[in-house]
Design an enzyme around this catalytic site. Structure first.
Site, short mmCIF file in Angstrom:
data_model
loop_
_atom_site.label_atom_id
_atom_site.label_comp_id
_atom_site.label_asym_id
_atom_site.label_seq_id
_atom_site.Cartn_x
_atom_site.Cartn_y
_atom_site.Cartn_z
CE LYS A 16 0.97 1.46 4.33
NZ LYS A 16 1.64 2.76 4.64
CB ILE A 101 11.88 -5.99 5.01
CG1 ILE A 101 11.54 -7.35 4.40
CG2 ILE A 101 11.65 -6.02 6.51
CD1 ILE A 101 12.51 -8.45 4.78
N GLY A 104 7.72 1.16 4.75
CA GLY A 104 6.55 2.04 4.77
C GLY A 104 5.48 1.61 3.79
CG LEU A 105 6.25 0.29 0.31
CD1 LEU A 105 7.06 -0.42 -0.76
CD2 LEU A 105 5.39 1.38 -0.30
N GLY A 108 4.44 -6.56 5.70
CA GLY A 108 4.13 -7.49 6.78
C GLY A 108 2.67 -7.50 7.14
CB SER A 109 0.20 -4.79 7.63
OG SER A 109 0.81 -4.22 8.77
CB SER A 110 0.13 -6.86 2.68
OG SER A 110 -0.47 -7.50 1.58
CG ASP A 142 -0.83 -1.17 8.72
OD1 ASP A 142 -0.73 -2.22 9.38
OD2 ASP A 142 0.14 -0.61 8.19
#
EC number: 2.7.1.148
Length: 311
Positions: A16, A101, A104-105, A108-110, A142
C-alpha cells in the site's frame, strides 16, 4: 471425504501507499489518532498455503532477511486464527517476497491479512469480513485495511475503515534505498515530541477533520485538480533526519511528468504519481540508471481496485 492434505491455496498480497496521513492526536490506549487514505498498489508478495495434519504452522520463504519463527506476523496470524477457531489442522506456508522490508509499504501487514483470508478458506472456517477485521485489529493497526483493500479512508489508529469509490488510473514510481529502514514506532515518538502541542482532544474537532477528508480527500487527488497534493505528517520528521528520503523526494520532484510526490507511511519509501502507467514506465526507463547510481531500488506500478486476491 476431501483429502485436506492436498489442498492448496495461492494468494497475491499487495503493498500500500498512503495518499493522506494526518496525525490528529494521542489516544488513551497510547496509539495515535489518525486520518488517512490508503491505496493498494500492484507491488505484491505471494503466499502459498497447504494444510498439514500435524497441527503446526510451518513458514518458509525465499527471503533470507525474515525471521520465520513465532514472532513473524504470518505465524502470529495463523496461530491466532487456529486458536480462535479451535481446529486441529496446521498449515505449511511459503512466502515469495517482493515488497521491501521496513519500507513504509506495509508488506508485513499485508501478509498477515493474506494469512487470515487464506487460512479462513483453506480451513473452511467461513468467517465473515467483520470477524476477520476484528482479529486483524488485534495484530496491527493497518491490517484491517488489507482485509478490505482497494482504497479506503482509515480513522482511529487505522482500523476504522470507510470504503472510497474511485477509478484512479495513476502510474506510480517507487524509490527506496535498500540499505535504509525506518522504525515506525520511533518516527511516531519523534513526531509526538515535536508536535504534541498541536494534538486535538475535542471529539467534535476530530470528527470535523474526518468529515473534511470524506468530502474532499478524493478531490485533492483528482487529476483535474491543478494543485494535486499529498499530505504526510510523518514526512516532516523523517525527511529532516534521513538524507536518503530527502534525496529521493528531490529526485522524484524533478521528473518531467510528475504530478505529485510524497513519502509512504513512516518511510523510507517515496513515490511519485503520473497520469497513467505508460508515462510512469517511460520516466522510470529514462531515469533508472540515475536512480541506481544514487543508491535506490525502483519500481513502477499501478493502483489496485481490490486488495488481497486468490490466484
Amino acid at each position: 471425504m476431501q483429502d485436506l492434505a492436498k489442498t492448496k491455496i495461492n494468494i497475491k498480497s499487495p503493498a500500500k501507499i498512503n495518499l493522506h496521513l494526518e496525525v490528529i492526536g494521542k489516544r488513551e490506549d497510547g496509539f495515535h489518532e489518525l486520518a488517512m487514505i490508503m491505496q493498494n498498489i500492484d507491488l505484491s508478495d505471494y503466499l502459498e498455503f497447504e494444510i498439514n495434519n500435524e497441527g503446526l504452522i510451518k513458514l518458509e520463504s525465499d527471503c533470507n532477511d525474515l525471521s520465520l519463527s513465532d514472532d513473524n506476523l504470518i505465524v502470529k496470524s495463523a496461530n491466532l486464527l487456529r486458536k480462535k477457531s479451535n481446529i486441529d489442522y496446521g498449515a505449511n506456508i511459503f512466502l515469495r517476497k517482493n515488497i521491501p522490508i521496513g519500507a513504509g509499504l506495509a508488506g508485513g501487514s499485508s501478509n498477515s491479512a493474506a494469512t487470515l483470508i487464506g487460512l479462513n478458506k483453506l480451513w473452511d472456517l467461513n468467517l465473515g469480513q467483520e470477524a476477520l477485521c476484528s482479529l486483524a485489529s488485534t495484530l496491527g493497526s493497518d491490517i484491517p485495511f488489507f482485509i478490505n483493500g482497494g482504497i479506503q479512508l482509515c480513522f482511529g489508529r487505522g482500523e476504522v475503515l470507510e470504503k472510497l469509490d474511485s477509478n484512479f488510473e495513476y502510474g506510480v514510481i517507487l524509490l527506496k534505498n535498500p540499505n535504509v529502514s525506518v522504525s515506525t514506532a520511533e518516527t511516531y515518538k519523534k513526531y509526538s515530541n515535536r508536535f504534541c502541542h498541536q494534538y486535538l482532544t475535542d471529539r467534535e474537532m476530530i470528527e470535523n477533520i474526518r468529515k473534511n477528508l470524506r468530502e474532499n480527500g478524493l478531490n485533492n487527488l483528482n487529476l483535474d485538480n491543478q494543485h494535486l497534493s499529498i499530505k504526510n505528517d510523518l514526512q516532516l520528521v523523517v525527511e529532516n533526519e534521513n538524507d536518503s528520503v530527502k534525496q529521493a523526494l528531490y529526485l522524484l520532484s524533478k521528473l518531467e511528468n510528475c504530478l505529485t510526490f510524497s513519502m509512504s507511511g513512516s518511510g523510507p519509501t517515496c513515490f511519485a504519481l503520473f497520469k497513467d502507467i505508460e508515462t510512469a514506465k517511460k520516466e522510470l526507463t529514462a531515469n533508472y540508471k540515475l536512480f541506481r547510481n544514487k543508491g535506490y531500488d525502483s519500481w513502477v506500478c499501478t493502483f489496485l481496485e481490490k486488495g488481497i486476491t486468490f490466484i
